[in-house]
Scaffold this active site. Structure first.
Site, PDB file in Angstrom:
ATOM      1  N   HIS A   1      61.018  65.502 173.574  1.00 28.39           N
ATOM      2  CA  HIS A   1      61.389  66.020 174.887  1.00 28.39           C
ATOM      3  C   HIS A   1      61.260  64.927 175.949  1.00 28.39           C
ATOM      4  O   HIS A   1      62.139  64.781 176.813  1.00 28.39           O
ATOM      5  CB  HIS A   1      60.508  67.219 175.254  1.00 28.39           C
ATOM      6  CG  HIS A   1      60.968  68.514 174.665  1.00 28.39           C
ATOM      7  ND1 HIS A   1      60.668  68.884 173.380  1.00 28.39           N
ATOM      8  CD2 HIS A   1      61.716  69.527 175.176  1.00 28.39           C
ATOM      9  CE1 HIS A   1      61.190  70.073 173.125  1.00 28.39           C
ATOM     10  NE2 HIS A   1      61.846  70.486 174.197  1.00 28.39           N
TER      11      HIS A   1
ATOM     12  N   TYR B   1      63.421  60.721 192.998  1.00 28.59           N
ATOM     13  CA  TYR B   1      63.887  60.510 194.368  1.00 28.59           C
ATOM     14  C   TYR B   1      63.060  59.444 195.075  1.00 28.59           C
ATOM     15  O   TYR B   1      63.583  58.562 195.749  1.00 28.59           O
ATOM     16  CB  TYR B   1      63.822  61.822 195.137  1.00 28.59           C
ATOM     17  CG  TYR B   1      64.185  61.711 196.587  1.00 28.59           C
ATOM     18  CD1 TYR B   1      65.528  61.682 196.980  1.00 28.59           C
ATOM     19  CD2 TYR B   1      63.209  61.629 197.592  1.00 28.59           C
ATOM     20  CE1 TYR B   1      65.867  61.573 198.326  1.00 28.59           C
ATOM     21  CE2 TYR B   1      63.549  61.522 198.926  1.00 28.59           C
ATOM     22  CZ  TYR B   1      64.883  61.498 199.285  1.00 28.59           C
ATOM     23  OH  TYR B   1      65.210  61.378 200.606  1.00 28.59           O
TER      24      TYR B   1
END
Length: 410
Positions: free
Chosen positions: A340, A402
């Protein structure tokens, strides 16, 4: 079938109807935000550079290496030890090479990288199974050779009417390999179950579902998730915990709905579509995971192809080597956490230990739910972990991405 049975189609319909009001509220507040052109930019940063498709095409090289190594092993021109070394190196390169390309090439977008790495991860699991099964066939063949030739069986009068099964090493062909690579399974067999014909109406229904739900997924992500995530950045920067919790709960609704639609699109529509074209007979891609009363039951039933692979090539081999049941289960959970993180951290070009630990936290959660909760309480705990756990990971990943890629450049 019991009257209270809820299938995946009914489950999805209930989720859509229950969240229709929230979607209309979002539409009134933000207007229409869906932009098909923006979707293309998620996969292509430079129109003259297509690194992700090139990685997918290049994956054929690893498959061909595996096939030719197996052919050499079948003829005896390559020793088992040398074959193991070559297979190990080839399988490591299946995972490492695309990861290095993604990290080194700036024109790879996160969406394109996730798609390419997903293909290589599936290829890794398939080639691992292909190698194991052929090795078992060689061991079985050598064991039969030491016992002597088997007694001849009487042939049937109309023997040509009975389909002849493929035996080792006749399975080592390009046709057999690529059928397995395209088939919706991760576990290799010399003879897969086959359906008698292609049902055209069934195929068209699955194709319609694939196209419809794909458009719906793109629209919901652009219209619902993206604004919610963007509005969550300021509370994260200010560490306003009350606003973070409010945004987290607000994101949980579209995130869970999109996850359910994706599940139906992939496991029910897409895999059945591929299976129907290939006349692949085994259609058990999932079981009733939504009725899970424990975390372990959920992980065992929501993704049957992966579960079968883990059971056959990871869990049972560890048990045969003397590992305890608990140790084998923990190892499977940690391997799942690794893959994952491989599919998320590498495309975003950042590794977060909290994300790996979050996946590994499924181990104590599974123990707690299985030990102290039963029936509907256990089912509620599983659903809460799905509804709340994923939005937390999404917000934290987007926030870190971000900060690293946009705030630092301002």
């Amino acid at each position: 079938m019991p009257e209270d049975y809820i299938g995946p189609d009914r489950l999805l319909s209930l989720q859509v109807l229950s969240n229709a009001r929230l979607f209309l509220e979002n539409l009134i507040k933000y207007g229409i935000l869906v932009d098909p052109i923006q979707v293309i930019s998620l996969f292509l940063k430079d129109p003259y550079s297509w690194p992700a498709p090139c990685l997918i095409i290049g994956a054929n090289g690893f498959a061909l290496v595996t096939l030719h190594v197996e052919k050499k092993l079948a003829t005896g021109s390559l020793s088992e030890q040398s074959g193991t070394v070559l297979h190990t190196f080839n399988l490591l390169m299946v995972l490492c090479f695309p990861a290095l390309v993604v990290l080194a090439v700036t024109s790879v977008t996160p969406a394109g990288a996730i798609f390419a790495l997903s293909v290589h991860t599936v290829l890794f699991l398939k080639l691992f199974s292909f190698r194991d099964v052929n090795k078992w066939c060689r061991e079985k063949k050598s064991a039969k050779a030491t016992r002597g030739p088997p007694a001849s069986r009487p042939q049937k009068a109309n023997g040509s009417a009975v389909p002849q099964k493929v035996t080792y090493p006749d399975n080592l062909s390009y046709k057999d390999l690529y059928y397995f690579l395209l088939a919706p399974t991760l576990c290799y067999e010399l003879n897969f179950p086959r359906s008698p014909r292609i049902r055209k109406r069934f195929l068209l229904r699955r194709l319609f579902e694939m196209l419809f739900f794909l458009q719906l997924l793109v629209g919901l992500i652009q219209q619902w998730m993206v604004p919610t995530i963007q509005n969550s950045m300021k509370p994260f920067r200010d560490m306003d915990y009350s606003r973070i919790i409010e945004r987290l709960l607000k994101l949980a609704v579209p995130n869970h709905l999109i996850w359910l639609i994706f599940f139906y699109w992939f496991f029910h529509s897409s895999l059945n579509f591929i299976a129907e074209i290939l006349q692949f007979g085994d259609r058990e891609f999932y079981r009733d995971w939504w009725n899970s009363e424990s975390v372990t039951y959920f992980w065992q039933n929501w993704n049957i192809p992966v579960h079968k692979w883990c059971l056959r090539h990871f869990y049972k081999p560890m048990m045969r080597k003397g590992a305890s049941k608990c140790t084998a289960q923990v190892a499977v959970f940690l391997a799942s956490a690794f893959f994952h993180e491989y599919l998320v951290s590498v495309p975003l070009k950042m590794f977060r230990l909290w994300a790996f630990m979050g996946m590994a936290a499924q181990i104590p959660l599974a123990w707690f739910v299985g030990r102290f909760l039963r029936g509907n309480y256990g089912n509620a705990a599983v659903w809460m972990s799905l509804i709340i756990g994923q939005p937390i990971a999404v917000l934290m990943y987007v926030h870190d991405y971000y900060v690293l890629n946009y705030e630092g450049s301002q």
